[in-house]
Design a protein around this motif. Structure first.
Motif, mmCIF file in Angstrom:
data_model
loop_
_atom_site.group_PDB
_atom_site.id
_atom_site.type_symbol
_atom_site.label_atom_id
_atom_site.label_comp_id
_atom_site.label_asym_id
_atom_site.label_seq_id
_atom_site.Cartn_x
_atom_site.Cartn_y
_atom_site.Cartn_z
ATOM 1 N N ASP A 119 -2.801 11.965 0.773
ATOM 2 C CA ASP A 119 -2.196 11.341 -0.395
ATOM 3 C C ASP A 119 -1.911 9.873 -0.104
ATOM 4 O OD1 ASP A 119 0.803 10.986 0.493
ATOM 5 O OD2 ASP A 119 0.227 13.003 1.135
ATOM 6 N N PRO A 120 -1.710 9.071 -1.134
ATOM 7 C CA PRO A 120 -1.480 7.632 -0.911
ATOM 8 C C PRO A 120 -0.166 7.318 -0.210
ATOM 9 C CG PRO A 120 -1.273 8.190 -3.246
ATOM 10 C CD PRO A 120 -1.854 9.383 -2.564
ATOM 11 N N PHE A 121 0.840 8.166 -0.348
ATOM 12 C CA PHE A 121 2.126 7.928 0.318
ATOM 13 C C PHE A 121 1.948 8.007 1.840
ATOM 14 C CE2 PHE A 121 2.951 9.853 -3.801
ATOM 15 C CZ PHE A 121 3.838 8.955 -4.367
ATOM 16 N N THR A 122 1.222 9.043 2.277
ATOM 17 C CA THR A 122 0.986 9.214 3.704
ATOM 18 C C THR A 122 0.094 8.103 4.247
ATOM 19 O OG1 THR A 122 1.244 11.612 3.487
ATOM 20 C CG2 THR A 122 0.087 10.799 5.452
ATOM 21 N N GLU A 123 -0.925 7.747 3.498
ATOM 22 C CA GLU A 123 -1.809 6.661 3.921
ATOM 23 C C GLU A 123 -1.023 5.364 4.094
ATOM 24 O OE1 GLU A 123 -5.743 4.189 2.339
ATOM 25 O OE2 GLU A 123 -4.856 5.776 1.106
ATOM 26 N N ARG A 124 -0.139 5.094 3.152
ATOM 27 C CA ARG A 124 0.640 3.853 3.207
ATOM 28 C C ARG A 124 1.609 3.868 4.391
ATOM 29 N NH1 ARG A 124 1.442 3.631 -2.045
ATOM 30 N NH2 ARG A 124 3.507 4.620 -1.986
ATOM 31 N N ALA A 125 2.284 4.999 4.612
ATOM 32 C CA ALA A 125 3.237 5.098 5.725
ATOM 33 C C ALA A 125 2.530 4.924 7.065
ATOM 34 C CB ALA A 125 3.973 6.432 5.676
ATOM 35 N N CYS A 126 1.367 5.544 7.214
ATOM 36 C CA CYS A 126 0.620 5.416 8.466
ATOM 37 C C CYS A 126 0.158 3.974 8.673
ATOM 38 C CB CYS A 126 -0.574 6.362 8.466
ATOM 39 S SG CYS A 126 -0.120 8.115 8.550
ATOM 40 N N ALA B 86 15.889 7.392 -1.403
ATOM 41 C CA ALA B 86 16.091 8.395 -2.456
ATOM 42 C C ALA B 86 15.191 8.102 -3.648
ATOM 43 C CB ALA B 86 17.552 8.418 -2.872
ATOM 44 N N THR B 87 15.064 6.831 -4.002
ATOM 45 C CA THR B 87 14.193 6.442 -5.114
ATOM 46 C C THR B 87 12.739 6.757 -4.805
ATOM 47 O OG1 THR B 87 15.693 4.681 -5.812
ATOM 48 C CG2 THR B 87 13.400 4.490 -6.511
ATOM 49 N N ALA B 88 12.332 6.511 -3.573
ATOM 50 C CA ALA B 88 10.941 6.783 -3.179
ATOM 51 C C ALA B 88 10.614 8.263 -3.282
ATOM 52 C CB ALA B 88 10.705 6.283 -1.760
ATOM 53 N N VAL B 89 11.552 9.119 -2.907
ATOM 54 C CA VAL B 89 11.332 10.562 -3.015
ATOM 55 C C VAL B 89 11.213 10.972 -4.477
ATOM 56 C CG1 VAL B 89 12.348 12.827 -2.600
ATOM 57 C CG2 VAL B 89 12.429 11.083 -0.817
ATOM 58 N N ALA B 90 12.068 10.414 -5.323
ATOM 59 C CA ALA B 90 11.989 10.718 -6.758
ATOM 60 C C ALA B 90 10.650 10.260 -7.326
ATOM 61 C CB ALA B 90 13.141 10.041 -7.491
ATOM 62 N N ASP B 91 10.186 9.096 -6.913
ATOM 63 C CA ASP B 91 8.893 8.603 -7.399
ATOM 64 C C ASP B 91 7.754 9.503 -6.946
ATOM 65 O OD1 ASP B 91 10.203 6.480 -8.578
ATOM 66 O OD2 ASP B 91 9.695 5.042 -6.990
ATOM 67 N N ALA B 92 7.871 10.049 -5.723
ATOM 68 C CA ALA B 92 6.818 10.918 -5.201
ATOM 69 C C ALA B 92 6.749 12.246 -5.936
ATOM 70 C CB ALA B 92 7.041 11.164 -3.704
ATOM 71 N N ALA B 93 7.814 12.577 -6.664
ATOM 72 C CA ALA B 93 7.845 13.849 -7.379
ATOM 73 C C ALA B 93 7.011 13.829 -8.653
ATOM 74 C CB ALA B 93 9.291 14.215 -7.721
ATOM 75 N N ALA B 94 6.598 12.654 -9.068
ATOM 76 C CA ALA B 94 5.830 12.538 -10.310
ATOM 77 C C ALA B 94 4.335 12.656 -10.021
ATOM 78 C CB ALA B 94 6.124 11.196 -10.980
ATOM 79 N N GLY B 95 3.625 13.309 -10.894
ATOM 80 C CA GLY B 95 2.174 13.359 -10.798
ATOM 81 C C GLY B 95 1.653 14.372 -9.802
ATOM 82 N N GLN B 96 0.346 14.375 -9.646
ATOM 83 C CA GLN B 96 -0.349 15.308 -8.771
ATOM 84 C C GLN B 96 -1.103 14.532 -7.689
ATOM 85 O OE1 GLN B 96 -0.566 18.849 -9.430
ATOM 86 N NE2 GLN B 96 1.029 18.477 -10.960
ATOM 87 N N VAL B 97 -0.959 14.955 -6.456
ATOM 88 C CA VAL B 97 -1.725 14.364 -5.357
ATOM 89 C C VAL B 97 -2.212 15.478 -4.445
ATOM 90 C CG1 VAL B 97 -0.419 12.192 -5.396
ATOM 91 C CG2 VAL B 97 0.299 14.034 -3.869
ATOM 92 N N SER C 252 2.791 21.053 3.293
ATOM 93 C CA SER C 252 1.847 20.950 2.181
ATOM 94 C C SER C 252 2.163 19.743 1.298
ATOM 95 C CB SER C 252 1.852 22.239 1.359
ATOM 96 O OG SER C 252 3.154 22.499 0.856
ATOM 97 N N LYS C 253 3.439 19.520 1.034
ATOM 98 C CA LYS C 253 3.840 18.366 0.226
ATOM 99 C C LYS C 253 4.372 17.260 1.140
ATOM 100 C CE LYS C 253 4.743 20.972 -3.997
ATOM 101 N NZ LYS C 253 5.701 21.269 -5.101
ATOM 102 N N MET C 254 3.495 16.838 2.032
ATOM 103 C CA MET C 254 3.870 15.839 3.025
ATOM 104 C C MET C 254 4.327 14.535 2.387
ATOM 105 S SD MET C 254 1.640 14.401 6.241
ATOM 106 C CE MET C 254 1.337 16.028 6.919
ATOM 107 N N ARG C 255 3.915 14.291 1.159
ATOM 108 C CA ARG C 255 4.274 13.021 0.518
ATOM 109 C C ARG C 255 5.780 12.818 0.433
ATOM 110 N NH1 ARG C 255 2.754 16.494 -3.672
ATOM 111 N NH2 ARG C 255 4.038 16.529 -5.572
#
Length: 352
Positions: A43-50, A26-37, A245-248
């Motif tokens: 995006d860096p979230f997808t790169e990191r997960a992969c 839940a915290t990770a999703v909230a963090d992903a809501a900030a900023g523009q990617v 579109s917002k895969m992050r």
């Protein structure tokens, strides 16, 4: 709201889908809501997960985040099966019983063929016959892929040797191998194996990697071990509306899920709670355990008045769906030992 929607967590045993999300996710999703990617997975979230998935599988993998396990299964099978092909799986597998024809839809009509076996697991001898049945006959669908559920719908788990044997039978006949891993982490915890050992090292070509049942919100993934399938899976995912579109917001969940062993801790808790419940039921007269749970699913036989008593107390679980008197309890990462002990005490109380 329905009664099920308001069931307290401590009394919810219908499915691990009833559980909420791990706080870390839940915290990770909230963090992903900030900023523009950038959108669509750039995006860096997808790169990191992969990258994390590559690490746990000990090799380069192609990853396609999806919103449901049904999408993961359907798209995976579509990439492995021509429309005139057949998918060989156990009759009790999820793709056979609970996906409303989604595999047939995504494959443009490939046929699901049941291959029986005890404990919801495909019997090797039966598979050896099925992979050759009417091969080359233009009047028949052609055996194309074997789909293994790990863990199975009854809570059993294929051993590494069983997976290798089934994969060997499939490969010798020219078939590909898919694994439905909706409860992948639960099976991995039970075996004490590595993710690589339970998949590509055992002959699996494509995995439906489940996370939603084990602490994520709306995030599963297709993990392909065959680079030749990457382009087709990418186009199929887009065509099926699964390239978000917002895969992050999906991959942020997967990243948190795989960080610091959260996914394995969650699975271990769920498995331990099922084992605790099974051990307790064995000591209660009138509660017949059908099999010792290997993952987080447990089937038992209860007298009708016990089932009715539990339901009246607000417990939620499937009953009489398979045959009269058979109930299914599914434990989740969110259950505690107290939750299990309270359920056991309720069963004892109604059997007196």
């Amino acid at each position: 709201m329905s009664a099920i929607a308001t069931t307290p967590s401590s009394r919810a045993f219908i499915s691990d889908n009833m559980a909420g999300a791990s706080p870390e996710i839940a915290t990770a999703v909230a963090d992903a809501a900030a900023g523009q990617v950038l959108p669509y997975g750039n995006d860096p979230f997808t790169e990191r997960a992969c990258r994390r998935l590559g690490e746990i599988f000990e090799r380069d993998v192609d990853v396609f985040p999806v919103s449901t396990g049904s999408a993961a299964n359907g798209l995976s099978l579509a990439a492995l099966t021509p429309p005139w092909g057949s998918v060989l799986s156990h009759p009790e597998s999820h793709i056979n019983t609970d996906e409303c024809g989604a595999p047939e839809f995504f494959t443009d009509g490939a046929k699901l063929v049941g291959v029986p076996g005890p404990d919801s697991k495909i019997d090797p001898d039966a598979l050896a016959t099925a992979v050759r049945r009417r091969a080359g006959d233009v009047h028949s669908v052609q055996p194309s892929v074997v789909s293994i559920s790990q863990a199975t719908e009854s809570g059993s788990v294929y051993t590494l040797e069983e997976i290798r044997r089934l994969s060997g039978i499939a490969k010798d006949a020219g078939l590909r191998v898919h694994m439905d891993g909706a409860r992948f982490a639960n099976a991995l915890d039970q075996l004490g194996a590595t993710a690589a050992e339970m998949t590509w090292k055992a002959g699996v070509d494509v995995l439906s990697f489940g996370a939603t049942k084990n602490g994520a919100m709306t995030a599963d993934a297709i993990v392909s071990f065959d680079p030749a399938l990457a382009a087709e899976l990418a186009f199929r995912a887009k065509r099926a509306g699964q390239l978000t579109s917002k895969m992050r917001f999906q991959t942020a969940q997967l990243d948190a899920y795989l960080t610091d062993g959260l996914w394995l801790r969650n699975a271990r808790r769920a498995n331990e709670m099922a084992a605790r419940l099974g051990d307790g039921l064995k000591s209660i007269a009138g509660a017949g355990l059908l099999a010792t749970p290997q993952a987080n699913i447990l089937f038992c036989r209860l007298p009708q008045h016990v089932t009715e008593g539990l339901l009246a107390e607000g417990y939620a679980f499937y009953h009489d769906r398979w045959e009269p008197g058979i109930v299914r309890f599914v434990t989740a990462f969110s259950h505690s030992a107290d939750d299990i002990d309270q359920l056991l005490e309720a069963v004892r109380r109604h059997t007196r």
